[in-house]
Design an enzyme around this catalytic site. Structure first.
Site, PDB file in Angstrom:
ATOM      1  N   THR A  49      28.626  98.451  -7.058  1.00  0.00           N
ATOM      2  CA  THR A  49      28.087  99.626  -7.747  1.00  0.00           C
ATOM      3  C   THR A  49      29.082 100.183  -8.745  1.00  0.00           C
ATOM      4  O   THR A  49      28.713 100.617  -9.837  1.00  0.00           O
ATOM      5  CB  THR A  49      27.695 100.707  -6.723  1.00  0.00           C
ATOM      6  OG1 THR A  49      26.706 100.170  -5.838  1.00  0.00           O
ATOM      7  CG2 THR A  49      27.143 101.945  -7.411  1.00  0.00           C
ATOM      8  N   CYS A  50      30.353 100.173  -8.373  1.00  0.00           N
ATOM      9  CA  CYS A  50      31.398 100.704  -9.252  1.00  0.00           C
ATOM     10  C   CYS A  50      31.475  99.913 -10.555  1.00  0.00           C
ATOM     11  O   CYS A  50      31.654 100.488 -11.635  1.00  0.00           O
ATOM     12  CB  CYS A  50      32.753 100.662  -8.542  1.00  0.00           C
ATOM     13  SG  CYS A  50      32.761 101.459  -6.919  1.00  0.00           S
ATOM     14  N   SER A  51      31.323  98.591 -10.457  1.00  0.00           N
ATOM     15  CA  SER A  51      31.460  97.728 -11.633  1.00  0.00           C
ATOM     16  C   SER A  51      30.194  97.620 -12.460  1.00  0.00           C
ATOM     17  O   SER A  51      30.254  97.454 -13.677  1.00  0.00           O
ATOM     18  CB  SER A  51      31.885  96.315 -11.189  1.00  0.00           C
ATOM     19  OG  SER A  51      33.170  96.329 -10.611  1.00  0.00           O
TER      20      SER A  51
END
Length: 246
Positions: A49-51
């Site tokens: 999700t962060c990337s």
């Protein structure tokens, strides 16, 4: 319980960071004093999700935030400086200041240091975002305290909506191209001249093939350009679209 700290000052922490090949220490005072800053924190560099969403959207909207008076955007994670620097390069996140909270001191001071032992992560930051003015937290968006890794309120669009719900968003532009294509270069030149950042998907890279091009656009030539999900067409079509939009 994850505590909302609006109205409080950010923790007083000194971060060991890397600038080039040198170790440099950065303090929270240097980061926040006299500035309007957005900080968003996440569980880890390179995580899905962060990337795919969290970091890229803040990077994409950075020019809009700047127009709204934001001096800097900080991405914080309990990772070391080498990992954060490599991730920034991998994401082409030139608009974001990467802040490695390697010892978790800032996250602990915020009350956002949580156990992720079940995933083999050890202690990591909970996912949240905040708007900080001159070191004082004006607004926090904290993800709900539920199992897993919720991503509902700490996103860039929620933050922008808080700062100015009427802010004009940049158009999302995607180009399908191939190396050595003069028409692709012409399209990119037109977009740059009109201050329209774009995402480039190049045939022959990351599994993108001629079949992908046809499946996505219905055409077999490049470039193929999409703006806000609308298929515009090739370089000539882009010129007509820009002339109509002027």
């Amino acid at each position: 319980m994850l505590e909302n700290r609006e109205g409080q000052r950010v923790p007083d922490v000194t971060f060991p960071t890397r600038v080039g090949n040198e170790w440099v220490t950065v303090t929270t005072d240097e980061l926040f004093a006299g500035k309007t800053v957005i900080l968003f924190a996440l569980p880890g560099a390179y995580t899905p999700t962060c990337s795919s969403t969290h970091l890229p959207r803040y990077n994409e909207l950075a020019p809009v935030f700047k127009r709204e008076g934001v001096d800097s955007i900080i991405c914080l994670s309990v990772n070391d400086p080498f990992v954060m620097s490599a991730w920034a390069g991998d994401q082409s996140a030139a608009n974001i200041d990467m802040l490695p909270d390697g010892n978790g001191e800032f996250s602990e001071g915020m009350g956002m240091l949580v156990e992720k032992r079940d995933l083999g992560f050890g202690k990591r930051s909970w996912r949240y975002s905040m708007l900080v003015k001159d070191g004082v937290i004006e607004k926090m968006f904290i993800e709900p305290d539920v199992p897993g890794d919720p991503f509902e309120v700490s996103d860039a669009d929620t933050m922008l909506n808080y700062i100015n719900a009427e802010a004009k968003l940049p158009k999302r532009v995607t180009l399908l191209t191939k190396p050595g294509c003069p028409h692709c270069d012409r399209a990119k030149k037109h977009l740059s001249e009109n201050d329209m950042p774009y995402e480039e998907i190049q045939l022959g890279k990351n599994g993108v093939t001629y079949s992908s091009l046809v499946a996505i656009s219905g055409r077999g030539t490049v470039p193929q350009i999409f703006i806000d999900g609308e298929h515009v067409g090739g370089a000539d079509d882009l010129e007509h679209w820009l002339a109509k939009s002027a």
